[in-house]
Design a protein around this motif. Structure first.
Motif, PDB file in Angstrom:
ATOM      1  N   ILE A   7       8.178 -12.250 -14.866  1.00  0.00           N
ATOM      2  CA  ILE A   7       9.067 -11.126 -15.152  1.00  0.00           C
ATOM      3  C   ILE A   7      10.535 -11.572 -15.162  1.00  0.00           C
ATOM      4  O   ILE A   7      11.308 -11.169 -16.038  1.00  0.00           O
ATOM      5  N   GLN A 101       1.677  -5.906  -5.294  1.00  0.00           N
ATOM      6  CA  GLN A 101       1.281  -5.148  -4.104  1.00  0.00           C
ATOM      7  C   GLN A 101       0.712  -3.807  -4.575  1.00  0.00           C
ATOM      8  O   GLN A 101       0.977  -3.394  -5.702  1.00  0.00           O
ATOM      9  N   PRO A 102      -0.078  -3.153  -3.719  1.00  0.00           N
ATOM     10  CA  PRO A 102      -0.566  -1.825  -4.113  1.00  0.00           C
ATOM     11  C   PRO A 102       0.642  -0.933  -4.409  1.00  0.00           C
ATOM     12  O   PRO A 102       1.671  -1.045  -3.745  1.00  0.00           O
ATOM     13  N   LEU A 103       0.523  -0.064  -5.410  1.00  0.00           N
ATOM     14  CA  LEU A 103       1.638   0.818  -5.753  1.00  0.00           C
ATOM     15  C   LEU A 103       1.872   1.842  -4.651  1.00  0.00           C
ATOM     16  O   LEU A 103       0.927   2.421  -4.111  1.00  0.00           O
ATOM     17  N   SER A 104       3.144   2.061  -4.317  1.00  0.00           N
ATOM     18  CA  SER A 104       3.521   3.129  -3.387  1.00  0.00           C
ATOM     19  C   SER A 104       3.798   4.427  -4.134  1.00  0.00           C
ATOM     20  O   SER A 104       3.746   5.512  -3.571  1.00  0.00           O
ATOM     21  N   VAL A 105       4.151   4.300  -5.403  1.00  0.00           N
ATOM     22  CA  VAL A 105       4.461   5.468  -6.240  1.00  0.00           C
ATOM     23  C   VAL A 105       3.464   5.471  -7.397  1.00  0.00           C
ATOM     24  O   VAL A 105       3.370   4.487  -8.143  1.00  0.00           O
ATOM     25  N   ASN A 106       2.718   6.551  -7.520  1.00  0.00           N
ATOM     26  CA  ASN A 106       1.708   6.642  -8.573  1.00  0.00           C
ATOM     27  C   ASN A 106       2.136   7.583  -9.677  1.00  0.00           C
ATOM     28  O   ASN A 106       2.827   8.572  -9.431  1.00  0.00           O
ATOM     29  N   MET A 107       1.706   7.260 -10.898  1.00  0.00           N
ATOM     30  CA  MET A 107       1.959   8.145 -12.035  1.00  0.00           C
ATOM     31  C   MET A 107       0.629   8.717 -12.512  1.00  0.00           C
ATOM     32  O   MET A 107      -0.350   7.985 -12.659  1.00  0.00           O
ATOM     33  N   THR A 130       1.388   3.975 -16.365  1.00  0.00           N
ATOM     34  CA  THR A 130       1.885   3.112 -15.289  1.00  0.00           C
ATOM     35  C   THR A 130       2.294   1.751 -15.851  1.00  0.00           C
ATOM     36  O   THR A 130       3.418   1.278 -15.621  1.00  0.00           O
ATOM     37  N   LYS A 134       6.231   0.088 -16.489  1.00  0.00           N
ATOM     38  CA  LYS A 134       6.611  -1.241 -16.007  1.00  0.00           C
ATOM     39  C   LYS A 134       7.060  -2.124 -17.180  1.00  0.00           C
ATOM     40  O   LYS A 134       8.125  -2.754 -17.132  1.00  0.00           O
TER      41      LYS A 134
END
Lengths: 288, 288
Positions: A7, A101-107, A130, A134
């Motif tokens: 990235i 990492q696991p997402l803390s904010v989900n769409m 999602t 990104k």
């Protein structure tokens, strides 16, 4: 042509381009590029200084029992196709790069999804928005290109961009077709000879339905009924759905008084094909 | 100083600045500006060519029964403060501008929220990340400024930016304090004279807890117990919580072996105050 996997590397390159005032066209894909993708790349080339192609088989948009593990991949072929067609940057991240990492904010998508193919793919479009959010943030494009073959995806991305004021133009590119009208798809090779002969009738049936609107028919029910009847006479394939909805809202309507999508999904022995046509209240094609 | 209410107007101005290679600092607020906000503006001025301040009382982050309708507003005062402090653009949208249609794509925070103040404000941080994602896309800042008074908000925004690869730096600015150590807040005026005298003990207690870590104590339980005891002796206020969590992950830990936040909320007669200190495993202040 650059091929980048990290990235930070993409950020650096995109910042350079942006500083130089160069416009960026972005074509997000899951790879295994075919003529549909090439059409998207060509459109992006025409309208932008730089073209970014991403290849990422996004695990988040596959449901349980779907074909994530067997999804076809051919990186060498894809790089070759990208280079041939003038792509400036191929972004090829790993799962770990995209989801460290696991997402803390989900769409989650709560609209435009429980119709058409979305009905049978719960959570699919959550994964799509999602990863696109990104990828848009990573590539910061002026224009992003999607094929109208996946009209529902285009409608959902349209909602995503509007809802979150994303600074990107959505360019919906018409479906690429064989000479006989069959929508191009890597899945078409799974058709038997007889099925292949019949399959163009899907688009013929949708066009038949559209022409009824041109002739003054404006009842959803009548149009669907006639389209189903037409298609059933032309193919042995089993109709999964034929739906007529407002476009891009994908809402149920009774009268054709605004832009609509007439869409079909048909099961053959080893493959399920989809196609659609989008037209206005007079039956004039918007995307065909 | 420009004052704009429409998203398109902001887009145009931001595009101009970006083309000129000017960096943008962004201070999102709900208005009724006080010294905490001014500190954020000053930091933004130092580090960026242009500073954008948004004033928007975001209905999405207020729960039922919370004070959306009575939330204090003073546009004239805010514009004056912004101008005095060198803000280049004030963005003052209406609800209709920010939410012209119901959202089709929702954002929900599933981490860092069921601790501290988040426990008693379900859905609050969902509204926060939704409006910030929109505001980031509208203002396209290089740097965004938040006060450490709302440390949990900083932690959630940190997760948002990381999860979605947002091209913006999060700058956490230390809490602004009265001379006696009380964290500045527009709510402090609701304290009685006696309460006002006692209120600095909140920060004293948190610093007391931190010093125990400097002296070698590393048990969460012992530190919280000692901090509660210290605070109870110093004030008649009723402790809502004193929590010690990893920072910025806000995870439960038993031993102080990484950066942590020690945070308190205390009820007085007409107001609930919050404060915190963030420090490392040796007790050295990171944000105080």
């Amino acid at each position: 042509m650059k091929v980048l996997r990290e990235i930070d590397q993409v950020n650096t390159l995109v910042s350079e381009w942006t500083k130089n005032g160069e416009s960026i066209g972005f074509v997000p894909t899951m790879g295994y590029l075919h003529e549909g993708h090439i059409r998207l790349i060509k459109e992006a080339k025409k309208e932008n200084d730089k073209v970014i192609l991403s290849i990422f088989v996004n695990p988040l948009q596959f449901g349980k029992g779907e074909d994530l593990d067997t999804y076809p991949r051919d990186e060498d072929h894809d790089r070759h196709v990208a280079k041939e067609n003038g792509v400036d940057l191929v972004f090829l991240p790993t799962n770990e790069t995209m989801y460290p990492q696991p997402l803390s904010v989900n769409m989650t998508v709560t609209n435009r999804t429980n119709v058409l193919c979305g009905k049978s793919r719960p959570g699919h479009f959550d994964g799509v928005v999602t990863v696109l959010t990104k990828l848009f943030n990573i590539t910061r494009p002026d224009n992003v290109y999607f094929g109208m073959k996946d009209a529902q995806q285009v409608a959902v991305v349209d909602a995503l961009i509007k809802d979150y004021n994303m600074p990107v133009n959505l360019i919906a590119v018409p479906t690429v077709r064989e000479e006989d009208g069959l929508a191009k798809s890597s899945r078409n090779v799974r058709l038997s000879d007889e099925e292949r002969k019949e399959a163009p009738s899907i688009q013929e049936a949708l066009q038949y339905g559209r022409k009824l609107v041109m002739e003054g028919q404006n009842s959803k029910e009548m149009i669907i009924e006639a389209t189903v009847k037409f298609l059933e006479q032309k193919t042995h394939g089993k109709i999964d759905y034929i739906e007529l909805l407002s476009y891009p809202e994908l809402e149920f309507i009774e009268k054709i008084d605004r832009p609509v999508i007439l869409a079909a999904a048909v099961f053959y022995d080893n493959v399920r094909l989809i196609d659609n046509v989008v037209f206005d209240h007079e039956g004039l094609v918007i995307y065909g």
